[in-house]
Design a protein around this motif. Structure first.
Motif, PDB file in Angstrom:
ATOM      1  N   ILE A 140       0.839  -1.205   0.000  1.00 41.01           N
ATOM      2  CA  ILE A 140       0.000   0.000   0.000  1.00 41.01           C
ATOM      3  C   ILE A 140       0.870   1.250   0.000  1.00 41.01           C
ATOM      4  N   LEU A 141       1.939   1.245   0.818  1.00 43.36           N
ATOM      5  CA  LEU A 141       2.825   2.403   0.863  1.00 43.36           C
ATOM      6  C   LEU A 141       3.529   2.606  -0.476  1.00 43.36           C
ATOM      7  N   GLU A 161       2.442   1.898  -3.474  1.00 40.60           N
ATOM      8  CA  GLU A 161       1.493   2.476  -4.427  1.00 40.60           C
ATOM      9  C   GLU A 161       1.173   3.926  -4.074  1.00 40.60           C
ATOM     10  N   ALA A 162       1.032   4.226  -2.789  1.00 43.07           N
ATOM     11  CA  ALA A 162       0.726   5.598  -2.369  1.00 43.07           C
ATOM     12  C   ALA A 162       1.858   6.545  -2.750  1.00 43.07           C
ATOM     13  N   VAL A 163       3.088   6.113  -2.562  1.00 40.27           N
ATOM     14  CA  VAL A 163       4.242   6.940  -2.928  1.00 40.27           C
ATOM     15  C   VAL A 163       4.276   7.160  -4.436  1.00 40.27           C
ATOM     16  N   ALA A 164       4.065   6.097  -5.193  1.00 36.18           N
ATOM     17  CA  ALA A 164       4.065   6.213  -6.654  1.00 36.18           C
ATOM     18  C   ALA A 164       3.016   7.217  -7.119  1.00 36.18           C
ATOM     19  N   ASN A 165       1.810   7.131  -6.555  1.00 33.65           N
ATOM     20  CA  ASN A 165       0.750   8.064  -6.925  1.00 33.65           C
ATOM     21  C   ASN A 165       1.089   9.495  -6.538  1.00 33.65           C
ATOM     22  N   ILE A 220      -1.250   8.094   5.519  1.00 37.48           N
ATOM     23  CA  ILE A 220      -0.172   8.466   4.600  1.00 37.48           C
ATOM     24  C   ILE A 220      -0.461   9.864   4.080  1.00 37.48           C
ATOM     25  N   ILE A 221       0.470  10.795   4.327  1.00 29.16           N
ATOM     26  CA  ILE A 221       0.281  12.197   3.939  1.00 29.16           C
ATOM     27  C   ILE A 221       1.419  12.628   3.019  1.00 29.16           C
TER      28      ILE A 221
END
Length: 222
Positions: free
Chosen positions: A139-140, A142-146, A172-173
């Motif tokens: 999840i982290l 993918e969140a970073v990639a986005n 995640i911010i």
């Protein structure tokens, strides 16, 4: 005897259906894992190579290419490990300290995307199954990639907490440029993964502050 035979057939059909559903979920999970790791690493490599066009200096190019190659090599090792475990039927046994595992991921992930990633250590250790810890790492990723690709973020911060109701709360911010929040804005790969874990996700975004809050029931997910 007829009833017993019919019952046995029903049981066999039920077991076959369960196996089919399990295999379907496994295929979906593998597809999600490959997307969130391999695909995103390659996307990061492409992102970095594209940036090189603006910096044609030979020295800088060699340094960037070395970094990109290292990221790709690390991901290849990751994928080979996943494949080996699938072949041997090993499903991430044991438990992990969530913060330690995420903290170990922040540096290589930050180098891959050329941003600063930090993880806040919780007051008390959060010990999760290896399988659930792996899901949080994905999840982290993918969140970073986005955040980088769509929001041009420069920093990402992750924090964790548990509730008395037996849930894990992941926040995640990032400091990206933000975007209008609607149903289409939800990152599908993340929302699908959270849904499979029986969790919920809330997204809030404004210029310089985009946050994802994910709540996962630990007992069910573990």
């Amino acid at each position: 005897m007829g009833r017993e035979i019919a019952s046995a057939i029903d049981d066999e059909e039920t077991e076959a259906l369960i196996r089919e559903v399990a295999m379907s979920r496994l295929r979906s999970q593998i597809a999600a894992d490959l997307h969130d790791s391999v695909v995103q690493t390659l996307a990061g490599a492409s992102f970095r190579l594209e940036a090189l066009k603006e910096n044609p200096a030979a020295g800088a190019a060699r340094s960037e290419i070395t970094t990109i190659n290292a990221a790709i090599a690390a991901e290849q090792t990751h994928v080979r490990t996943m494949i080996d475990k699938l072949r041997r039927g090993v499903v991430l046994p044991g438990e992990r300290n969530l913060y330690q595992e995420i903290a170990a991921l922040t540096e290589p992930l930050g180098a891959q995307w050329k941003i600063e990633i930090s993880a806040e250590e919780p007051a008390e250790p959060i010990i999760l199954s290896s399988a659930l810890t792996f899901e949080i790492q994905q999840i982290l990723r993918e969140a970073v990639a986005n955040a980088v690709r769509h929001g041009r973020a420069r920093t990402v911060h992750a924090s964790f907490a548990t509730s008395e109701r037996g849930t894990l709360i992941l926040t995640i911010i990032d400091d990206g440029r933000g975007f209008p929040v609607d149903g289409k804005a939800m990152p599908r790969s993340i929302s699908d993964r959270v849904s499979l874990l029986g969790g919920t996700m809330h997204l809030a975004s404004s210029p310089g502050n985009t946050g994802i809050t994910i709540v996962i029931p630990i007992a069910r997910a573990a």
